[in-house]
Design a protein around this motif. Sequence first.
Motif, PDB file in Angstrom:
ATOM      1  N   UNK A  70       3.539 -65.627 -64.417  1.00 42.44           N
ATOM      2  CA  UNK A  70       4.037 -64.311 -64.032  1.00 42.44           C
ATOM      3  C   UNK A  70       5.543 -64.423 -63.887  1.00 42.44           C
ATOM      4  N   UNK A  71       6.269 -63.916 -64.896  1.00 43.40           N
ATOM      5  CA  UNK A  71       7.704 -64.116 -64.907  1.00 43.40           C
ATOM      6  C   UNK A  71       8.009 -65.591 -65.096  1.00 43.40           C
ATOM      7  N   UNK A  72       8.750 -66.180 -64.150  1.00 42.11           N
ATOM      8  CA  UNK A  72       9.072 -67.607 -64.207  1.00 42.11           C
ATOM      9  C   UNK A  72       8.171 -68.455 -63.311  1.00 42.11           C
ATOM     10  N   UNK A  73       7.152 -67.839 -62.735  1.00 46.41           N
ATOM     11  CA  UNK A  73       6.253 -68.559 -61.828  1.00 46.41           C
ATOM     12  C   UNK A  73       4.981 -68.957 -62.585  1.00 46.41           C
ATOM     13  N   UNK A  74       4.736 -70.262 -62.638  1.00 45.26           N
ATOM     14  CA  UNK A  74       3.540 -70.802 -63.287  1.00 45.26           C
ATOM     15  C   UNK A  74       2.518 -71.203 -62.227  1.00 45.26           C
ATOM     16  N   UNK A  87       2.262 -84.469 -47.670  1.00 51.00           N
ATOM     17  CA  UNK A  87       3.645 -84.518 -48.123  1.00 51.00           C
ATOM     18  C   UNK A  87       3.938 -83.552 -49.254  1.00 51.00           C
ATOM     19  N   UNK A  88       5.183 -83.543 -49.743  1.00 45.80           N
ATOM     20  CA  UNK A  88       5.563 -82.637 -50.833  1.00 45.80           C
ATOM     21  C   UNK A  88       4.949 -83.084 -52.163  1.00 45.80           C
ATOM     22  N   UNK A  89       4.800 -82.112 -53.084  1.00 39.84           N
ATOM     23  CA  UNK A  89       4.234 -82.387 -54.401  1.00 39.84           C
ATOM     24  C   UNK A  89       5.209 -81.958 -55.490  1.00 39.84           C
ATOM     25  N   UNK A  90       5.058 -82.604 -56.633  1.00 44.45           N
ATOM     26  CA  UNK A  90       5.782 -82.226 -57.830  1.00 44.45           C
ATOM     27  C   UNK A  90       4.784 -82.046 -58.973  1.00 44.45           C
ATOM     28  N   UNK A  91       5.105 -81.100 -59.853  1.00 45.89           N
ATOM     29  CA  UNK A  91       4.353 -80.910 -61.093  1.00 45.89           C
ATOM     30  C   UNK A  91       5.189 -81.478 -62.225  1.00 45.89           C
ATOM     31  N   UNK A 117      -1.453 -74.745 -57.522  1.00 49.54           N
ATOM     32  CA  UNK A 117      -0.063 -75.007 -57.179  1.00 49.54           C
ATOM     33  C   UNK A 117       0.791 -74.071 -58.023  1.00 49.54           C
ATOM     34  N   UNK A 118       1.904 -73.640 -57.461  1.00 51.39           N
ATOM     35  CA  UNK A 118       2.805 -72.768 -58.205  1.00 51.39           C
ATOM     36  C   UNK A 118       4.199 -73.396 -58.254  1.00 51.39           C
ATOM     37  N   UNK A 119       4.789 -73.357 -59.443  1.00 52.07           N
ATOM     38  CA  UNK A 119       6.153 -73.849 -59.607  1.00 52.07           C
ATOM     39  C   UNK A 119       6.942 -72.839 -60.426  1.00 52.07           C
ATOM     40  N   UNK A 120       8.250 -72.916 -60.326  1.00 50.54           N
ATOM     41  CA  UNK A 120       9.123 -71.968 -61.008  1.00 50.54           C
ATOM     42  C   UNK A 120       9.918 -72.694 -62.085  1.00 50.54           C
ATOM     43  N   UNK A 121       9.964 -72.077 -63.278  1.00 47.06           N
ATOM     44  CA  UNK A 121      10.723 -72.661 -64.380  1.00 47.06           C
ATOM     45  C   UNK A 121      11.113 -71.576 -65.368  1.00 47.06           C
ATOM     46  N   UNK A 122      12.304 -71.701 -65.927  1.00 49.04           N
ATOM     47  CA  UNK A 122      12.740 -70.805 -66.996  1.00 49.04           C
ATOM     48  C   UNK A 122      12.273 -71.299 -68.363  1.00 49.04           C
ATOM     49  N   UNK A 123      11.704 -72.521 -68.410  1.00 48.32           N
ATOM     50  CA  UNK A 123      11.142 -73.047 -69.653  1.00 48.32           C
ATOM     51  C   UNK A 123       9.863 -72.283 -70.001  1.00 48.32           C
TER      52      UNK A 123
END
Length: 517
Positions: A70-74, A87-91, A117-123
């Motif tokens: 949705x937009x830049x949110x995956x 702890x924190x997570x990374x995709x 999980x949701x992450x933001x990217x312009x890719x």
Amino acid sequence: MMVGMAIASGGLGPVPVLGRFEGWGLQASASDSSLFNPPLAIEEVTAIAKDMTVFIAGPTSGSGAIVHRQGNVYTVLTTKTVVSGSGPYQVVTSNGRRYSVSPSGVIMLPLVDLAVLQFTSSETYPVAQLAEPSDSQIYLTVATQPQTTLFAAGNLVSTAGMNLSDGYDLLYNSALQSAGSGGPVVDRWGRLIGIQGRFNPESVTASSAIAVSNFLRLAPTVGLNLGWRGSLLSNMIQPATQPRAIALSPDGSLLATDGGYNQIQLWDWQSSQLIYTLSGHNSEVNSLAISPNKQILVSGDQQGQAIIWNLRTGQIANTITRSPSNPITSVAITGNGQTLITGSNQGIELWDINTGRLVLTLPESGEANAIAISPDSRTLVSGHLDNTVKVWNLLNGNLVHTLEAGEPGFIVESVAISPDGQTIAGGTYREIRLWNRERGIRQRTIVAHCDLCYVYDLAFTPEGEAIVSTSEDGTKIWNIAEGTLLRTIDGSAKTLALSGDRTLILGGDTLRIWQFP
């Protein structure tokens, strides 16, 4: 250095080696017949599976699949086990990029062992096509570390597995065992059907996964709106015969289908209750329309007869008879409920719906195969056997545009007009063509269906951002602005009806009712 990838044929061969692979294949859909949509080559499936698979790094780790944008949110779908740490997570995506996930970006779904999980990217990353299982052959991927992916074939044993707790309803066998939770399970068309989660290293037949239908069902409960990707099958109705025509009232409450030969059936689809069976035709019913106030039903048949029905009484109000050699291929009712429009080989005709009197025959309108009216009833669109789409001004009956829908020798099977009246759509051989109504300029061509397929029916979604098409290789929902596939619904469908409340009804061997959030 690039490491090779082995594929475990049939799911029982040697454990696949670590692999990295490039590119991704065209997303595709299955159908009831491989004639219309054959499975993809194994190389295409592996490429698609690889690019939907991500590695999830943190205090606990595992795999996941990109299932929404949705937009830049995956949005990534995985299991709760993968994100059970504090702890924190990374995709980590297939191209090696790392994206941090905020604490609010980890969401646990209720009742099942699924999390997102949701992450933001312009890719731009490919988003998985979601599907129900339709074939026993499956493929599995697992990201064991960033940019290192295991891949193996497998066989689906059951879609109601023995280990039903936490939603594990897919039972399968595969050489890929205990390699980590959260990996995608895909079918032979590269579509995501489940998420891996439970393994028994002592038995190759004891692995289980959670079907993506659980995700679709539960996503709205945690505030995830998947839009037209989030459809759920809500009901099925078995009509008297495979319907050639269906119609849905604008509010989505009343459904009409042809009931075989000379009959029409009226349904309350929510309860599957048959309200009326109407008899009056002497040949197959080709087309149906319900007036906006649900007081009138119009039906057109193979021998040139149109019947106007009073739905309050179930009786015939008027009958219009044309030549028996002139089938009425399509009917429509204007927004005020006062005018009936019929399309046939003879042309497009406008009728007073109260008296059955012919009001107007549109010039140059012969061989009309499909018609659609704009919401404001000012514009009529028609599809013709010479593969043209025509646009008419209903206020004066003038022809505004004649639009070429493709090569000569094909026909226009379906037409639609967007809710704002600004975009025209025509369905022909394989393609959907979209034009600007006012200027008659083609805006986009979508190669929507297989090489053996016509686009049987079309409808714009209520907000006008997507278009639905039916054919032998299934029903597809397309993003208009991007021309991308949002969702495939398996099974041949000849007709569809779509209401303003986002109810989609598909006519095939059964009537399937889908609801969208």
